[in-house]
Design a protein around this motif. Structure first.
Motif, short mmCIF file in Angstrom:
data_model
loop_
_atom_site.label_atom_id
_atom_site.label_comp_id
_atom_site.label_asym_id
_atom_site.label_seq_id
_atom_site.Cartn_x
_atom_site.Cartn_y
_atom_site.Cartn_z
N LEU A 38 43.49 28.60 3.87
CA LEU A 38 44.01 29.83 4.49
C LEU A 38 43.56 29.97 5.94
N SER A 66 49.83 34.80 0.49
CA SER A 66 48.46 35.31 0.45
C SER A 66 47.92 35.67 1.83
N LEU A 67 48.64 35.24 2.89
CA LEU A 67 48.22 35.58 4.25
C LEU A 67 48.61 37.00 4.66
#
Length: 652
Positions: A38, A66-67
């Motif tokens: 990430l 998910s960012l």
């Protein structure tokens, strides 16, 4: 986690703050080794933003959901810069997320670009409270732009400024925004002054290179052409438009407007077919540089007008019909109602007079009875022909239908401030103040109550007009309602002089103790109000300053009522209408036009004259006269029926 930190460290070791390309390459290399890294994805997004590759940054967020929470600020900024301002607002204003100053800036700009101007104004006010000295200038520029857009969108009551201040004329950016605000309020002379000031300040700016000055001066000049055209100075506007190098305007939205305005200001383009061709040859702006709604509506209106002038009547009627049918009726949308007006123009294009146009459009209204634009067009034609009663009846019937429907959206249209103002104006034209006050009171009552549909603040102008009308009725219940209206306006803006005056006027009648003490400073000093009154002169004229009781006041009023009115001045008669032997000292007979026997002072002479007068007197004895024949009546014989007329010269 250790691998992630190690990969990030290697990225930073190979990166330079001035070289986002190298950062991007290192981030891509790290992502190849581990797609779940990430930190590497985050670094890649920042590098893409520095390279102005906003669409690619949005794509990364789509690939790595998910960012969204980890890099929410970058996500909102990428959406805003890629042209998806509405989604950027949704991302930046998530409930429960700590909002940084940078995020608030993105939220305000995204709300502005998505035309949610009230939200943009609110966010800029919040930023102003936690103001940093370095950013004060930028906030003033952006707040001025928001105020202008609020005026253009019909929400001017939410604007912080209503007129340019001295500080607004200290820099060319704020002067330009002040000019835009003046244009939105219709103050063209003030806008012209602000634009000239902005041009001078930009020319004198020492912190700008010559190329930067040229780029900043172009939008100012384009706005000047518009203002001069609207002021009727077409020759000056045309001359100024010829100095604009359209190809040098980088923003395609501004270039498009510049070319359209040059067509409007040019006498060379009087040929509608040539103007139509030039209009459609202008470059269309990209997704990230779109016009605002009010600009789009005006440009679409220009397109339809040019098409009508180019005899493309059927095409205008067809395209506007599609636009109208795609929206539910009734609608308050400017886009829909403007299209309806132009649709009416297309249907009545070949008629010779207003009355012929009315006949044509009334048939169209039967098919679209809830078309607000068409209804207002017919109302305007009624006014042009002087038929105010028909215009009033048309609007009243429309309002009654909307009230009977009971729909929330229909009621919003029914009590729309603009439509209410039109009906009140028609009532005023027909000298019906009672109907005007009743209509304003109904509209104010509707907007004061909370509804699901009317989430926006009610129109300030409507509420002030309604409160004033209720005060004029002198009805205790209406005065109380007026006090509540002005109290709500005072809560919104404590410096609103109309709200202060209305509140004091209402409470002074109902309950003076409710008047807030801070409002008393707004009341003028009594000595100033009576400074121009000559007390000695009033006493000499018979006015006494003694204490008068209620009984004395009533008796004085009765005396004034019982006093005989002054005799009217004699009407002056021209000498050419007077007889030659006219004596001005002799009083003329007021009944000289009547026959002598009908004059009040007529007295017949002699026995026969008096007897004849008795027959002419109402209620006197009636002489035996020959009766007129009555159809269908039987002939009845009497005592005189058998008598024969005496022959001439005969004997009995």
């Amino acid at each position: 986690m250790a691998a992630s930190a190690q990969s990030l460290a290697s990225l930073l070791a190979n990166a330079s703050l001035d070289d986002p390309d190298q950062v991007l390459k290192a981030a891509n290399a790290a992502i190849k080794k581990s797609k779940a890294d990430l930190e590497a994805h985050h670094v890649k997004i920042v590098a893409l933003l520095h390279l102005d590759r906003f669409d690619d940054a949005v794509k990364v967020f789509g690939d790595v959901p998910s960012l969204h929470d980890k890099a929410r600020f970058e996500y909102a900024y990428a959406l805003y810069k890629s042209g998806d301002a509405a989604k950027a607002v949704a991302v930046a204003s998530v409930a429960g997320v700590q909002t940084s100053r940078g995020m608030k800036h993105v939220l305000a700009q995204a709300a502005y670009r998505s035309e949610d101007f009230p939200q943009a104004a609110t966010v800029y006010r919040e930023l102003g409270r936690q103001l940093e000295q370095d950013n004060e200038y930028d906030l003033r520029i952006n707040s001025g732009a928001v105020d202008a857009q609020l005026e253009w969108s019909g929400q001017g009551e939410l604007a912080q400024k209503k007129k340019p201040g001295r500080e607004d004329l200290e820099a060319f950016e704020t002067a330009f925004n002040a000019a835009c605000g003046s244009i939105s309020r219709g103050e063209l002379a003030q806008a012209h002054v602000c634009l000239k000031r902005a041009k001078g300040l930009c020319d004198a700016a020492t912190n700008l290179a010559e190329e930067e000055k040229k780029a900043e001066l172009l939008p100012i000049t384009v706005q000047q052409v518009y203002v001069l055209t609207q002021m009727g100075k077409v020759d000056e506007a045309e001359q100024l438009a010829t100095t604009i190098p359209f190809a040098d305007i980088e923003e395609l939205s501004t270039r498009y407007i510049a070319q359209v305005n040059s067509i409007a200001a040019s006498k060379e383009h009087s040929n509608p077919f040539l103007s139509h061709r030039l209009f459609h040859s202008s470059p269309q702006p990209p997704k990230t540089d779109q016009h605002f709604s009010f600009q789009t509506n005006l440009l679409r209106q220009d397109e339809y007008v040019l098409s009508l002038l180019s005899q493309k009547v059927a095409g205008v009627a067809s395209s506007t019909e599609k636009l109208i049918s795609a929206s539910p009726a009734p609608s308050l949308s400017p886009k829909v109602n403007t299209a309806a007006v132009l649709n009416a123009a297309a249907h009545a294009r070949n008629v010779a007079s207003e009355k012929a146009a009315l006949r044509e459009l009334l048939q169209l209204l039967e098919k679209r009875p809830n078309d607000v634009g068409l209804l207002l067009t017919i109302t305007h034609l009624y006014v042009l022909t002087g038929n105010y009663a028909a215009a009033t009846h048309l609007l009243e019937s429309f309002f009654k239908r909307l009230e009977q429907s009971g729909s929330a959206s229909d009621l919003d249209v029914r009590f729309a401030p603009g439509l209410v103002a039109i009906l009140v104006s028609l009532y005023a034209q027909q000298a019906r103040p009672g109907a005007s006050k009743s209509e304003l009171a109904k509209a104010a009552e509707y907007w004061r109550k909370p509804h699901k549909s009317n989430t926006q603040a009610p129109s300030k102008a409507l509420m002030v007009a309604a409160g004033t009308a209720l005060l004029d009725t002198h009805n205790p219940e209406n005065v109380i309602a007026a006090g509540e209206i002005f109290a709500s306006l005072y809560e919104q803006d404590e410096n609103d002089r109309a709200a202060v005056a209305g509140l004091v006027a209402a409470y002074s009648i109902t309950d003076p103790s409710k008047i807030p003490s801070e409002l008393l400073q707004y009341l003028p000093d009594a000595t100033r109000l009576i400074s121009d009154i000559d007390a000695a002169g009033l006493e000499d004229a018979g006015v006494t300053l003694g204490t008068l009781s209620t009984t004395n006041l009533q008796s004085e009023a009765q005396k004034r009522t019982a006093a005989k009115p002054e005799a009217p001045k004699p009407k002056r008669i021209r000498k050419s209408r007077l007889p030659k032997d006219f004596d001005p000292n002799k009083k003329m007979d007021a009944e000289r036009w009547l026959p002598m026997r009908d004059r009040t002072y007529y007295r017949p002479k002699g026995r026969k004259g008096k007897k004849r007068m008795e027959g002419l007197t109402q209620g006197g004895p009636v002489a035996d006269e020959k009766a007129a024949p009555v159809a269908g009546g039987p002939k009845v014989g009497g005592a005189a029926a058998g008598k024969k007329k005496k022959g001439k010269g005969g004997k009995w």
